[in-house]
Design an enzyme around this catalytic site. Structure first.
Site, PDB file in Angstrom:
ATOM      1  N   HIS A 142       0.813  -1.228   0.000  1.00  0.00           N
ATOM      2  CA  HIS A 142       0.000   0.000   0.000  1.00  0.00           C
ATOM      3  C   HIS A 142       0.843   1.273   0.000  1.00  0.00           C
ATOM      4  CE1 HIS A 142      -3.649  -2.224   0.407  1.00  0.00           C
ATOM      5  NE2 HIS A 142      -3.353  -2.709   1.594  1.00  0.00           N
ATOM      6  N   ASP A 178      -2.284 -10.498  -2.551  1.00  0.00           N
ATOM      7  CA  ASP A 178      -2.902 -10.026  -1.317  1.00  0.00           C
ATOM      8  C   ASP A 178      -4.344  -9.619  -1.658  1.00  0.00           C
ATOM      9  OD1 ASP A 178      -1.957  -8.657   1.580  1.00  0.00           O
ATOM     10  OD2 ASP A 178      -3.668  -7.659   0.610  1.00  0.00           O
ATOM     11  N   HIS A 180      -6.108  -7.230  -0.750  1.00  0.00           N
ATOM     12  CA  HIS A 180      -6.334  -5.789  -0.937  1.00  0.00           C
ATOM     13  C   HIS A 180      -5.595  -5.311  -2.183  1.00  0.00           C
ATOM     14  CE1 HIS A 180      -6.749  -6.682   3.429  1.00  0.00           C
ATOM     15  NE2 HIS A 180      -7.886  -6.015   3.230  1.00  0.00           N
ATOM     16  N   ASP A 266      -4.487 -12.929   3.194  1.00  0.00           N
ATOM     17  CA  ASP A 266      -5.747 -12.375   3.681  1.00  0.00           C
ATOM     18  C   ASP A 266      -6.922 -12.642   2.727  1.00  0.00           C
ATOM     19  OD1 ASP A 266      -4.489 -10.604   1.978  1.00  0.00           O
ATOM     20  OD2 ASP A 266      -4.399  -8.937   3.409  1.00  0.00           O
TER      21      ASP A 266
END
Ligand code: 9RB
Ligand code: ZN
Length: 365
Positions: A142, A178, A180, A266
């Site tokens: 991120h 991931d 996200h 995740d």
């Protein structure tokens, strides 16, 4: 296949404090609890790999801090200076969004995390291993060039990609699994055609309004951003279909000399921060497909740890991947029979429709 592996005990000491997404406030009825991004999850993964004997089959790579030169290839000095000075404070600081705290010395720990990714990339590029897994912490995908967020200080996978480029590797594919969106990686390489920023993520999960299939990069980088936003609820079947229908052809089309996997767990069945349903069987299948993809491209393959927040399930997901990379079965997932009884793992109609729409948007008819 020789497998490089990296972990440093200090990664398990990252001080993310309490609160996380809901800072404790007794007047509002919010009780203190360790941050959801507690390093324990990754420490437990490391310890399962050690106890199961999987690590005995790996070449252990020592971590080393990334240099300022290596970090500044992808981050702005104003941002780096800010987190450096906050890191001297007795209580540390925050990467940028208020949800990403770090303790005293958090800056140096993030350097060790980025440097760990580099060290494993060097191991495969030097021919000391064929594949690698950097179990590093804090995570990175991120982090933008000018700002950290989403528990990330430095964009480890991008620092590693820039390092490989500086070593003379021409084309690097980043495959971000991931759950996200890898928004920081996208921003860093947006106008650069030499690094593929491909992200598979739960549609709209985090960050808000990010990771749309229509976002394809700009200028020289047009087409080297590939976003694959999946509908919530997808499991092993959807991920397998995504790899065959979009990820493999997109990576093949790009023609990488090195493949870096931003490896989050995740998307796993037990994760508190997302709503996908991937089991250890799903992660095992994904890892096999990535190894096959790397073999077909004749490109070395390095996994770089990102998120994953289920202390019980992340270690089993990571072990499933490491079983593929080391060629040894060593761990039984104690929950797999329960998850098998729940069903919902086959590709469903709306998932197939979503994949076809995305495939068309990213030019894979
Ligand atoms: C926002 C909030 C989040 C939510 C999810 C992550 C996961 C990161 C990860 C990080 C921060 C809250 C935008 C709470 O695992 N990446 O791989 N923050 N969520 N409030 N607001 C406004
Ligand atoms: Zn994540």
């Amino acid at each position: 296949m020789r497998t490089a592996y990296l972990w440093h005990e200090a990664f398990g000491w990252a001080d993310t404090g309490t609160g996380g997404l809901a800072p404790a406030d007794w007047t509002q009825g919010i009780q203190p609890l360790p941050h959801v991004a507690s390093p324990d999850t990754k420490r437990r993964l490391h310890e399962l790999l050690a106890v199961s004997g999987l690590l005995d089959r790996c070449v252990r790579i020592p971590a080393r801090p990334a240099t300022m030169e290596e970090i500044l290839r992808v981050h702005e000095s104003e941002y780096v200076n800010r987190v450096h000075s906050e890191s001297e404070h007795p209580k540390g600081g925050d990467c940028g969004d208020g949800f990403s705290p770090f303790g005293k010395g958090g800056f140096d720990l993030a350097l060790l995390s980025s440097g760990g990714a580099i060290a494993v990339v060097d191991a495969v590029l030097d021919g000391r291993a064929d594949v690698g897994y950097a179990n590093i912490n804090p995570p990175g995908h991120h982090a933008r060039s000018d700002m950290g967020m989403g528990f990330c200080m430095f964009n480890n996978v991008s620092v590693a990609a820039a390092h490989a480029r500086a070593r003379g590797v021409e084309r690097v594919a980043i495959v971000d699994l991931d759950v996200h969106h890898g928004n920081g990686t996208e921003q860093i390489w947006w106008k650069d055609g030499t690094v593929l920023a491909l992200s598979v993520h739960q549609d709209g999960c985090f960050p808000p309004d990010s990771g749309h299939a229509e976002d394809r990069g700009e200028g020289e980088g047009l087409g080297a951003t590939v976003n694959i936003p999946l509908p919530p609820g997808g499991g092993d079947g959807l991920y397998a279909a995504t790899l065959t229908r979009i990820v493999a052809p997109a990576v093949h089309r790009f023609g990488p000399d090195l493949i870096l996997v931003a490896s989050g767990f995740d998307a796993g069945m037990m994760d508190p921060l997302a709503r996908m349903m991937v089991t250890t069987e799903g992660f095992r299948h994904i890892a096999k497909e990535l190894v096959a993809l790397a073999n077909a491209a004749q490109a070395p393959l390095v996994f770089i740890q990102e998120g994953g927040y289920s202390p019980i399930y992340v270690p089993f997901c990571g072990a499933a991947v490491m079983e593929v990379l080391t060629g040894k079965a060593a761990v039984q997932d104690p929950l797999i029979r329960l998850f098998a009884s729940m069903g919902g793992q086959e590709v469903r109609g709306h998932e197939r429709d979503a994949l076809e729409r995305i495939a068309a948007v990213v030019g894979l008819r």
